[in-house]
Design an enzyme around this catalytic site. Structure first.
Site, PDB file in Angstrom:
ATOM      1  N   ASN A 231       0.954  -1.252  -0.022  1.00 27.10           N
ATOM      2  CA  ASN A 231      -0.059   0.025  -0.179  1.00 27.10           C
ATOM      3  C   ASN A 231       0.865   1.322   0.271  1.00 27.10           C
ATOM      4  O   ASN A 231       1.869   1.144   0.646  1.00 27.10           O
ATOM      5  CB  ASN A 231      -0.890  -0.082   1.227  1.00 27.10           C
TER       6      ASN A 231
ATOM      7  N   HIS B 269       5.861  -0.389  -2.836  1.00 29.94           N
ATOM      8  CA  HIS B 269       5.445   0.369  -4.018  1.00 29.94           C
ATOM      9  C   HIS B 269       5.416   1.870  -3.737  1.00 29.94           C
ATOM     10  O   HIS B 269       4.838   2.733  -4.399  1.00 29.94           O
ATOM     11  CB  HIS B 269       3.961   0.151  -4.331  1.00 29.94           C
TER      12      HIS B 269
ATOM     13  N   CYS C 281      16.893  14.811 -11.509  1.00 27.82           N
ATOM     14  CA  CYS C 281      18.012  15.127 -10.499  1.00 27.82           C
ATOM     15  C   CYS C 281      18.407  14.005  -9.470  1.00 27.82           C
ATOM     16  O   CYS C 281      19.290  14.277  -8.577  1.00 27.82           O
ATOM     17  CB  CYS C 281      17.636  16.177  -9.705  1.00 27.82           C
TER      18      CYS C 281
ATOM     19  N   CYS D 152      14.864  21.967 -11.487  1.00 30.97           N
ATOM     20  CA  CYS D 152      15.468  21.771 -12.440  1.00 30.97           C
ATOM     21  C   CYS D 152      14.293  22.258 -13.765  1.00 30.97           C
ATOM     22  O   CYS D 152      14.604  22.241 -14.888  1.00 30.97           O
ATOM     23  CB  CYS D 152      16.211  20.532 -12.888  1.00 30.97           C
TER      24      CYS D 152
ATOM     25  N   THR E 176      -4.392  -9.279   0.556  1.00 34.46           N
ATOM     26  CA  THR E 176      -3.759  -9.214  -0.841  1.00 34.46           C
ATOM     27  C   THR E 176      -4.382 -10.185  -1.768  1.00 34.46           C
ATOM     28  O   THR E 176      -4.448 -11.283  -1.310  1.00 34.46           O
ATOM     29  CB  THR E 176      -2.283  -8.839  -0.819  1.00 34.46           C
ATOM     30  N   SER E 177      -4.505  -9.942  -3.095  1.00 32.60           N
ATOM     31  CA  SER E 177      -4.876 -10.741  -3.937  1.00 32.60           C
ATOM     32  C   SER E 177      -3.824 -11.722  -4.275  1.00 32.60           C
ATOM     33  O   SER E 177      -3.886 -12.704  -4.693  1.00 32.60           O
ATOM     34  CB  SER E 177      -5.521 -10.256  -5.107  1.00 32.60           C
TER      35      SER E 177
ATOM     36  N   ASN F 194      -7.965 -13.034   4.545  1.00 34.27           N
ATOM     37  CA  ASN F 194      -8.570 -12.309   3.369  1.00 34.27           C
ATOM     38  C   ASN F 194     -10.032 -12.459   3.243  1.00 34.27           C
ATOM     39  O   ASN F 194     -10.476 -13.546   4.076  1.00 34.27           O
ATOM     40  CB  ASN F 194      -7.955 -12.823   2.023  1.00 34.27           C
TER      41      ASN F 194
HETATM   42  P1  OAD Z   1      -5.908  -6.149  -4.873  1.00 32.80           P
HETATM   43  O1  OAD Z   1      -7.227  -5.075  -5.037  1.00 32.80           O
HETATM   44  O2  OAD Z   1      -5.619  -7.000  -6.017  1.00 32.80           O
HETATM   45  O3  OAD Z   1      -6.578  -7.097  -3.716  1.00 32.80           O
HETATM   46  C1  OAD Z   1      -6.934  -6.688  -2.511  1.00 32.80           C
HETATM   47  C2  OAD Z   1      -7.510  -8.041  -1.889  1.00 32.80           C
HETATM   48  O4  OAD Z   1      -7.845  -7.586  -0.493  1.00 32.80           O
HETATM   49  C3  OAD Z   1      -8.477  -8.964  -2.358  1.00 32.80           C
HETATM   50  O5  OAD Z   1      -8.075 -10.304  -2.459  1.00 32.80           O
HETATM   51  C4  OAD Z   1      -9.650  -8.933  -1.338  1.00 32.80           C
HETATM   52  O6  OAD Z   1     -10.307 -10.166  -1.451  1.00 32.80           O
HETATM   53  C5  OAD Z   1      -9.029  -8.501  -0.114  1.00 32.80           C
HETATM   54  N1  OAD Z   1      -9.976  -7.798   0.790  1.00 32.80           N
HETATM   55  C6  OAD Z   1     -10.822  -6.650   0.457  1.00 32.80           C
HETATM   56  N2  OAD Z   1     -11.285  -6.211   1.644  1.00 32.80           N
HETATM   57  C7  OAD Z   1     -10.716  -6.946   2.710  1.00 32.80           C
HETATM   58  C8  OAD Z   1     -10.996  -6.905   3.955  1.00 32.80           C
HETATM   59  N3  OAD Z   1     -11.788  -5.937   4.605  1.00 32.80           N
HETATM   60  N4  OAD Z   1     -10.264  -7.626   4.739  1.00 32.80           N
HETATM   61  C9  OAD Z   1      -9.382  -8.536   4.279  1.00 32.80           C
HETATM   62  N5  OAD Z   1      -9.131  -8.575   3.030  1.00 32.80           N
HETATM   63  C10 OAD Z   1      -9.826  -8.020   2.295  1.00 32.80           C
HETATM   64  O7  OAD Z   1      -4.961  -5.476  -4.129  1.00 32.80           O
HETATM   65  P2  OAD Z   1      -3.286  -5.833  -3.782  1.00 32.80           P
HETATM   66  O8  OAD Z   1      -2.970  -7.086  -3.541  1.00 32.80           O
HETATM   67  O9  OAD Z   1      -2.965  -4.944  -2.544  1.00 32.80           O
HETATM   68  O10 OAD Z   1       0.031  -1.645  -7.263  1.00 32.80           O
HETATM   69  O11 OAD Z   1      -2.898  -5.305  -4.983  1.00 32.80           O
HETATM   70  C11 OAD Z   1      -1.244  -5.337  -5.253  1.00 32.80           C
HETATM   71  C12 OAD Z   1      -0.927  -4.187  -6.222  1.00 32.80           C
HETATM   72  O12 OAD Z   1      -1.599  -4.296  -7.381  1.00 32.80           O
HETATM   73  C13 OAD Z   1      -1.280  -2.859  -5.588  1.00 32.80           C
HETATM   74  O13 OAD Z   1      -0.108  -2.479  -4.712  1.00 32.80           O
HETATM   75  C14 OAD Z   1      -1.358  -1.935  -6.968  1.00 32.80           C
HETATM   76  C15 OAD Z   1      -2.085  -2.653  -7.747  1.00 32.80           C
HETATM   77  O14 OAD Z   1      -1.687  -2.786  -9.183  1.00 32.80           O
HETATM   78  C16 OAD Z   1       0.512  -0.748  -7.924  1.00 32.80           C
HETATM   79  O15 OAD Z   1      -0.302   0.298  -8.013  1.00 32.80           O
HETATM   80  C17 OAD Z   1       1.836  -0.544  -8.449  1.00 32.80           C
HETATM   81 ZN    ZN Z   2      14.901  18.013 -11.336  1.00 33.01          ZN
END
Ligand code: OAD
Ligand code: ZN
Length: 229
Positions: free
Chosen positions: A93, A110, A121, A139, A177-178, A202
């Site tokens: 996050n 991230h 720079c 710059c 996290t997914s 999750n």
């Molecule tokens: P995702 O949106 O892919 O996944 C969120 C996860 O949280 C899912 O598996 C949901 O089931 C779960 N979830 C939702 N609500 C919840 C709750 N209240 N308690 C527990 N779990 C819950 O998000 P990330 O896995 O964080 O990267 O995604 C990874 C990266 O993909 C992010 O950091 C971002 C994105 O593109 C960048 O922006 C570089």
């Molecule tokens: Zn600069």
């Protein structure tokens, strides 16, 4: 379970950790990438084409994050950290919610929505207000958010830092996290191969659930209840 018997604990968090605070996730229903096309808002090409449009989008994200508050799950992690050594958060996050709840030792894979940088720079500026204090570098370049966008390389120092603590931990807990975005997607396996007990929390099963020793279908806000009972 008694998590206090473990010596080195890594809490690995994703968008689901912040979801209960009201910060939208990326892929689930209401996810950011359903509403906004990342090719227009979250990649270097988009920034090069139209820096103002991309900065405006990130300013909106900052505003919406500031309207949200850390929840009991964030607070539980802070308490855990205050009473035990070697509790480290590795997060995907960028919203800074762990830090707002008082948690230290947060590895931000991230980057942070509260930092801007100039690649010309090689400088980074903390910028923590609701609106950006400064969007231009000395710059003359536009400053870009110091976060990982699509097609960006991850900061190799940060990945190394995360990998180091994950390989040494004896308890690995992933929350909200997914698990499909690399290299973070490899972390549970990395922890497991090095002998850690692995727990996934999750609201639904994920593609990586099979790796974990224990899968808890539940909410990030209630992790204290799951981990202490
Ligand atoms: P995702 O949106 O892919 O996944 C969120 C996860 O949280 C899912 O598996 C949901 O089931 C779960 N979830 C939702 N609500 C919840 C709750 N209240 N308690 C527990 N779990 C819950 O998000 P990330 O896995 O964080 O990267 O995604 C990874 C990266 O993909 C992010 O950091 C971002 C994105 O593109 C960048 O922006 C570089
Ligand atoms: Zn600069």
């Amino acid at each position: 379970m008694d998590i206090t018997k473990y010596n080195k604990i890594v809490l690995f968090t994703g968008a689901g950790m912040s979801a209960e605070s009201g910060v939208p996730t990326y892929r689930g229903s209401g996810g950011i990438w359903h509403k906004y096309n990342w090719e227009e808002y979250a990649c270097q090409d988009a920034f090069d084409r139209d820096p103002k449009k991309v900065l405006d989008f990130h300013e909106l994200r900052r505003k919406s994050v500031l309207e949200c508050k850390p929840h009991d799950g964030h607070k539980f992690i802070t308490k855990l950290q205050n009473s035990h050594d070697n509790i480290i958060v590795v997060t995907q996050n960028i919203d800074g919610m762990h830090q707002r709840a008082g948690t230290d030792n947060v590895v931000e894979l991230h980057g942070s929505l509260w930092r801007l940088r100039c690649d010309n720079c090689g400088i980074t500026n903390n910028d923590i207000g609701e609106t950006f204090v400064n969007t231009k570098c000395k710059c003359g370049n536009y400053l870009r958010p110091d976060i990982t966008w699509f097609d960006d390389m991850l900061n190799s120092n940060v990945i190394q830092q995360a990998s180091d603590v994950i390989q040494k931990c004896d308890l690995f807990i992933s929350i909200g996290t997914s698990g499909i975005v690399w290299p973070a997607a490899g972390f549970p396996q990395e922890a497991k191969s090095n002998g850690a007990f692995c727990i996934e929390i999750n609201t639904e099963r994920t593609e990586l659930s099979y790796i974990y020793d224990k899968v808890i279908i539940g909410k990030a806000g209630e992790i204290g209840e799951y981990l202490l009972k």
